[in-house]
Design a protein around this motif. Structure first.
Motif, PDB file in Angstrom:
ATOM      1  N   VAL A  97       1.044  -0.857  -0.298  1.00 21.88           N
ATOM      2  CA  VAL A  97      -0.045  -0.127   0.408  1.00 21.88           C
ATOM      3  C   VAL A  97       0.649   1.037   0.622  1.00 21.88           C
ATOM      4  O   VAL A  97       2.139   1.401   0.348  1.00 21.88           O
ATOM      5  CB  VAL A  97      -1.208   0.105   1.660  1.00 21.88           C
ATOM      6  N   VAL A  98       0.590   1.443  -0.743  1.00 18.99           N
ATOM      7  CA  VAL A  98       1.472   3.829  -1.140  1.00 18.99           C
ATOM      8  C   VAL A  98       0.285   3.906  -0.971  1.00 18.99           C
ATOM      9  O   VAL A  98      -0.886   4.441  -1.423  1.00 18.99           O
ATOM     10  CB  VAL A  98       1.880   4.211  -2.284  1.00 18.99           C
ATOM     11  N   VAL A  99       0.522   5.574  -0.333  1.00 19.83           N
ATOM     12  CA  VAL A  99      -0.333   7.242   0.242  1.00 19.83           C
ATOM     13  C   VAL A  99       0.190   7.929  -0.026  1.00 19.83           C
ATOM     14  O   VAL A  99       1.464   7.868   0.924  1.00 19.83           O
ATOM     15  CB  VAL A  99      -1.323   6.452   1.671  1.00 19.83           C
ATOM     16  N   LEU A 100       0.199   8.471  -1.396  1.00 26.71           N
ATOM     17  CA  LEU A 100       0.829  10.011  -1.001  1.00 26.71           C
ATOM     18  C   LEU A 100      -0.105  11.360  -0.354  1.00 26.71           C
ATOM     19  O   LEU A 100      -1.559  10.763  -0.797  1.00 26.71           O
ATOM     20  CB  LEU A 100       0.723  10.268  -2.744  1.00 26.71           C
ATOM     21  N   ILE A 117       6.222   5.922   7.307  1.00 29.42           N
ATOM     22  CA  ILE A 117       6.560   7.264   7.198  1.00 29.42           C
ATOM     23  C   ILE A 117       7.797   7.636   5.827  1.00 29.42           C
ATOM     24  O   ILE A 117       8.690   7.490   6.009  1.00 29.42           O
ATOM     25  CB  ILE A 117       6.248   8.907   7.300  1.00 29.42           C
ATOM     26  N   ALA A 118       7.956   8.108   4.469  1.00 29.84           N
ATOM     27  CA  ALA A 118       8.725   8.702   4.277  1.00 29.84           C
ATOM     28  C   ALA A 118       8.571  10.257   3.864  1.00 29.84           C
ATOM     29  O   ALA A 118       7.613  10.329   2.946  1.00 29.84           O
ATOM     30  CB  ALA A 118       9.046   7.531   2.667  1.00 29.84           C
ATOM     31  N   GLU A 173       3.683  -4.277   3.741  1.00 31.05           N
ATOM     32  CA  GLU A 173       3.676  -2.964   3.995  1.00 31.05           C
ATOM     33  C   GLU A 173       3.080  -1.838   3.790  1.00 31.05           C
ATOM     34  O   GLU A 173       2.040  -1.964   2.457  1.00 31.05           O
ATOM     35  CB  GLU A 173       5.673  -2.838   4.168  1.00 31.05           C
ATOM     36  N   ILE A 174       3.032  -1.008   4.417  1.00 36.22           N
ATOM     37  CA  ILE A 174       2.682   0.336   4.094  1.00 36.22           C
ATOM     38  C   ILE A 174       3.364   1.507   4.341  1.00 36.22           C
ATOM     39  O   ILE A 174       3.896   1.799   5.331  1.00 36.22           O
ATOM     40  CB  ILE A 174       1.193   0.957   5.222  1.00 36.22           C
TER      41      ILE A 174
END
Length: 315
Positions: A90-93, A120-121, A148-149
């Motif tokens: 999962v990727v959230v922008l 967090i990135a 992973e998220i």
């Protein structure tokens, strides 16, 4: 003392132990909730620095806000379990103007999750080497593996916003970004990545108010960088850049979702609720956890710890 008296005394002792245990459990749960209360009190402290702040809709009822936030955080834990169990990616922008509230939402999402699963990135400005790489290269290394998220606090859309407005990229690089980003995101989706993109929207007046609060609050001043201050003079340029970005990258398979973020609490609840609605997670059944008995070795004797090794008890 009769056998009956001994039985009664043992029962009283057991009742006292159970009562003490219940009190300890209650205290531990309360301490867990206090973390959110501290974040909330920090918001209140910031708002109270200036009583002439932005006027808008009445703020959401605090009790309702806490109930809903804790309920949604419980659902986030279920989502986390499902992502781990199913090995999902999962990727959230999170994008938006400075002070739009992205960080506050990200804090509430990660607050009760495992940082090894949900991370967090938040990338700094690219260094000299990274500026010579393929533009998406440094973001790829932060993408999730199965289970992973990753929440991007600003993302590859920096090129369509900050870099364009501040002159950190050429016109050719800007156009190449728009040519590449649809296929880049389609590649992520084809690889099995769930991709969500949020833009946090605030008004000119609300940003000015939040900036003024940061200027006056010594605990928040670090959030206000020279570039943030410069961005205030380029509000309309950022607006045009945002409009172009949304027009050219609002795709059927990776659409943008706009969060009305003038009210911080509503924005948090709305964003988390929507995020949960976009992922078809299910509750994962777990085997009951049974704590094994403590193994005691009669030959082991704990050695003394020198007093000077202890942290001084100032509180």
């Amino acid at each position: 003392m009769t056998a009956s008296d001994l039985t009664d005394e043992a029962a009283r002792d057991e009742a006292l132990r159970e009562e003490a245990l219940r009190a300890r459990i209650h205290q531990e749960m309360a301490d867990s909730l206090h973390e959110e209360l501290e974040l909330e009190l920090d918001d209140v402290r910031l708002d109270e620095l200036d009583h002439d702040g932005a006027v808008g809709l009445p703020s959401i009822d605090r009790k309702f806000y806490f109930r809903e936030l804790l309920r949604l955080q419980g659902e986030l834990v279920k989502l986390q379990d499902w992502v781990q169990h199913e090995k999902k990616k999962v990727v959230v922008l999170f994008e938006g103007r400075d002070s739009a509230g992205k960080g506050g939402v990200i804090k509430r999402i990660t607050q009760r999750l495992n940082p090894r699963v949900c991370r967090i990135a938040a990338l700094p400005a690219p260094n000299e080497r990274e500026r010579t790489q393929w533009y998406f290269q440094r973001y790829v290394s932060h993408l999730p593996a199965g289970g992973e998220i990753v929440l991007f606090d600003r993302s590859w859309y920096n090129r369509a916003g900050v870099e364009k407005v501040m002159g950190f990229c050429t016109d050719e690089q800007y156009e190449e970004f728009f040519n590449s980003v649809p296929e880049f995101e389609r590649m992520l989706i084809r690889s099995g990545t769930i991709l969500l993109k949020y833009w946090f929207s605030i008004t000119d007046e609300e940003q000015a108010f939040r900036f003024s609060m940061r200027i006056r609050d010594p605990l928040k001043q670090w959030k206000l960088s020279p570039m943030d201050v410069e961005a205030r003079t380029r509000w309309e340029l950022y607006t045009k850049a945002k409009e172009t970005m949304l027009e050219r990258t609002h795709l059927a398979d990776s659409p943008w979702w706009i969060v009305d973020a003038v009210d911080k609490k509503r924005a948090r609840l709305n964003c988390i609720s929507h995020l949960l609605s976009q992922i078809p997670y299910q509750q994962v059944a777990h085997q009951p956890v049974v704590l094994p008995p403590r193994v005691r070795n009669p030959d082991y004797h704990r050695g003394p710890i020198p007093p000077e090794m202890y942290v001084p008890g100032q509180y």
